[in-house]
Design an enzyme around this catalytic site. Sequence first.
Site, mmCIF file in Angstrom:
data_model
loop_
_atom_site.group_PDB
_atom_site.id
_atom_site.type_symbol
_atom_site.label_atom_id
_atom_site.label_comp_id
_atom_site.label_asym_id
_atom_site.label_seq_id
_atom_site.Cartn_x
_atom_site.Cartn_y
_atom_site.Cartn_z
ATOM 1 N N LYS A 16 0.847 -1.189 0.000
ATOM 2 C CA LYS A 16 0.000 0.000 0.000
ATOM 3 C C LYS A 16 0.882 1.238 0.000
ATOM 4 O O LYS A 16 1.479 1.597 1.001
ATOM 5 C CB LYS A 16 -0.951 0.056 1.194
ATOM 6 C CG LYS A 16 -2.047 1.095 0.908
ATOM 7 C CD LYS A 16 -2.693 1.689 2.126
ATOM 8 C CE LYS A 16 -1.913 2.790 2.771
ATOM 9 N NZ LYS A 16 -1.716 4.013 1.961
ATOM 10 N N GLU A 44 9.767 1.214 10.803
ATOM 11 C CA GLU A 44 10.770 2.287 10.696
ATOM 12 C C GLU A 44 10.009 3.590 10.870
ATOM 13 O O GLU A 44 9.220 3.978 10.025
ATOM 14 C CB GLU A 44 11.479 2.199 9.344
ATOM 15 C CG GLU A 44 12.790 2.954 9.320
ATOM 16 C CD GLU A 44 12.647 4.322 8.711
ATOM 17 O OE1 GLU A 44 12.418 5.287 9.488
ATOM 18 O OE2 GLU A 44 12.746 4.448 7.481
ATOM 19 N N GLU A 96 9.327 15.665 15.715
ATOM 20 C CA GLU A 96 9.760 15.538 14.330
ATOM 21 C C GLU A 96 8.908 16.485 13.487
ATOM 22 O O GLU A 96 7.697 16.325 13.391
ATOM 23 C CB GLU A 96 9.570 14.097 13.844
ATOM 24 C CG GLU A 96 10.020 13.920 12.410
ATOM 25 C CD GLU A 96 9.911 12.483 11.915
ATOM 26 O OE1 GLU A 96 8.844 11.878 12.073
ATOM 27 O OE2 GLU A 96 10.906 11.986 11.365
HETATM 28 P P1 ADP Z 1 2.669 10.785 7.635
HETATM 29 O O1 ADP Z 1 2.039 11.214 8.918
HETATM 30 O O2 ADP Z 1 4.020 11.273 7.428
HETATM 31 O O3 ADP Z 1 1.759 10.910 6.436
HETATM 32 P P2 ADP Z 1 1.897 8.138 8.159
HETATM 33 O O4 ADP Z 1 2.527 7.310 9.211
HETATM 34 O O5 ADP Z 1 0.552 8.726 8.424
HETATM 35 O O6 ADP Z 1 2.918 9.234 7.795
HETATM 36 O O7 ADP Z 1 1.792 7.333 6.800
HETATM 37 C C1 ADP Z 1 2.670 6.317 6.378
HETATM 38 C C2 ADP Z 1 1.871 5.220 5.702
HETATM 39 O O8 ADP Z 1 1.000 4.634 6.667
HETATM 40 C C3 ADP Z 1 0.959 5.694 4.576
HETATM 41 O O9 ADP Z 1 0.928 4.714 3.557
HETATM 42 C C4 ADP Z 1 -0.386 5.806 5.244
HETATM 43 O O10 ADP Z 1 -1.472 5.676 4.362
HETATM 44 C C5 ADP Z 1 -0.327 4.631 6.198
HETATM 45 N N1 ADP Z 1 -1.248 4.718 7.350
HETATM 46 C C6 ADP Z 1 -1.768 5.829 7.927
HETATM 47 N N2 ADP Z 1 -2.595 5.506 8.943
HETATM 48 C C7 ADP Z 1 -2.597 4.155 9.023
HETATM 49 C C8 ADP Z 1 -3.236 3.206 9.888
HETATM 50 N N3 ADP Z 1 -4.052 3.588 10.848
HETATM 51 N N4 ADP Z 1 -2.970 1.896 9.685
HETATM 52 C C9 ADP Z 1 -2.128 1.481 8.715
HETATM 53 N N5 ADP Z 1 -1.512 2.330 7.872
HETATM 54 C C10 ADP Z 1 -1.725 3.646 8.010
#
Ligand code: ADP
Length: 499
Positions: A190, A266, A398
């Site tokens: 994804k 990570e 961050e």
């Molecule tokens: P940022 O805050 O920098 O956008 P995220 O950690 O939100 O970073 O996003 C990193 C990845 O995790 C993206 O692919 C996002 O769609 C996904 N993501 C965000 N929320 C969730 C969740 N609750 N469960 C699984 N994946 C998620």
Amino acid sequence: TSHSNGNSDSFVKMPTIKFTKLFINGKFVDSISGKTFETIDPRTEEAITRVAEGDEEDIDLAVKAAREAFDNGPWPRLSGFDRGRIMMKFADLIDEHAEELAALDTIDAGKLFGEGKAGISQSANMLRYYAGAADKIHGEVLKMSREFHAYTLREPIGVVGHIIPWNFPTSMFLGKVSPALAAGCTMVVKPAEQTPLSALYYAHLSKLAGIPDGVLNVVTGFGPTAGAAISSHMDIDAVSFTGSTEVGREVIQAAAKSNLKTLSLELGGKSPLIIFDDADLDKAAELALLGILYNKGEVCVASSRVFVQEGIYDEFVKKLLEKKKSWTVGDPFDPKVRQGPQIDKKQFDKILSYIEHGKREGATLLTGGKPLGHNKGYYIEPTFFTDVKEDMLIAKDEIFGPVMSLMKFKTIDEAIKKANNTTYGLAAGVMTKDLNVANTVSRSIRAGIIWINCYFAFDRDLPFGGYKMSGFGRDFGLDALYKYLQVKSVVTPIFNSPW
Ligand code: ADP
């Protein structure tokens, strides 16, 4: 800082968008709901195209395809050598399309086009590196204390979910997919909702290369829906996640509540760069600048906290400002530009609010602090704060933007203590000519990578990951291969063993 806002139209190189649907079981398909979402060009704030919005039921279809490909398909049963050959072909196809792929990451993520092309090829080398390892996966023969013959097998872990961030759409995609492919796993990827385009292109190329249907599925969509469906799925054996610490916690909880899938996470960082009195000042200023401005500060290992020893502090600040003059912000297709727009409106607003917070908390704004140039596009001036105190928000959180916090120190012990005063532990830099100082700092900082007199030195064979709340597990290197393998012990009696 100069802003390249001349004729930015001349740099708008719109690649044709060929792939916007989910890639499941070797075919591009619409989402079951039929829903789509916009992906935005951060240079213009306008939609590039609409992409299929995958949700739980699409993830489920992709997992079924991956499960079938794992349980009954050829991929895990091929010799490692043959898997490697197909991966090499995949890498060659990526090289052939590097320019187009780089353009996709530029319009989707605001990444520098010039760096992108070389970056795409470097990332394709991930496939080649792990292709070379695919036929060198083996267990051990063990000598038990009794009369048994025992050995271990390293078997692929099964169906893997990769959840990918938006800041490095290509290197994260290939960095995670390559070791899993070499291990013989099948997978569902994804990509981040901000940057779905290149991932779908890689899916297409994987099919051309001969990766069998169902092995590599790509489902575009949002985190709380498609992403969460991966971390809570009962039939995914391992998840490799890169993103924020906040979401990392949710992924752990989802894994705990579902099938206890193996995780590697990570997460965020607040990495220190420590500059001692004896450092090469010119280089130190250059690395400090690059450390926070590279990829617009949207880098988990960005050197967002810079600690400078008091003897050179003033001179260092002078040098830093001097070097900043030739740092150009603007359209990432322009070869003169070093810094493009932030990824999206949410991130842009978040960075600006941190800057306001820093000013309110009493840090001194040395330079920058504002949106830049155009009334269009998410551009932010390189922003440096001095007189930053350890307990200020800008020194702790961050920010993920071009915002540097400068702090002074006297002794090596003080520098180590301050550098470690963070919940994160991803990376650190140390600038000194004194080997004892470099060695002491390297062993005292709790972080997954330490750069001595350099910064951002990465390679495919260098394991990368966090200490503390920056996560666990490693990407890259053989460590990443082993996280997609599990060990089985096999025992058989040699003579008349009692049992
Ligand atoms: P940022 O805050 O920098 O956008 P995220 O950690 O939100 O970073 O996003 C990193 C990845 O995790 C993206 O692919 C996002 O769609 C996904 N993501 C965000 N929320 C969730 C969740 N609750 N469960 C699984 N994946 C998620």
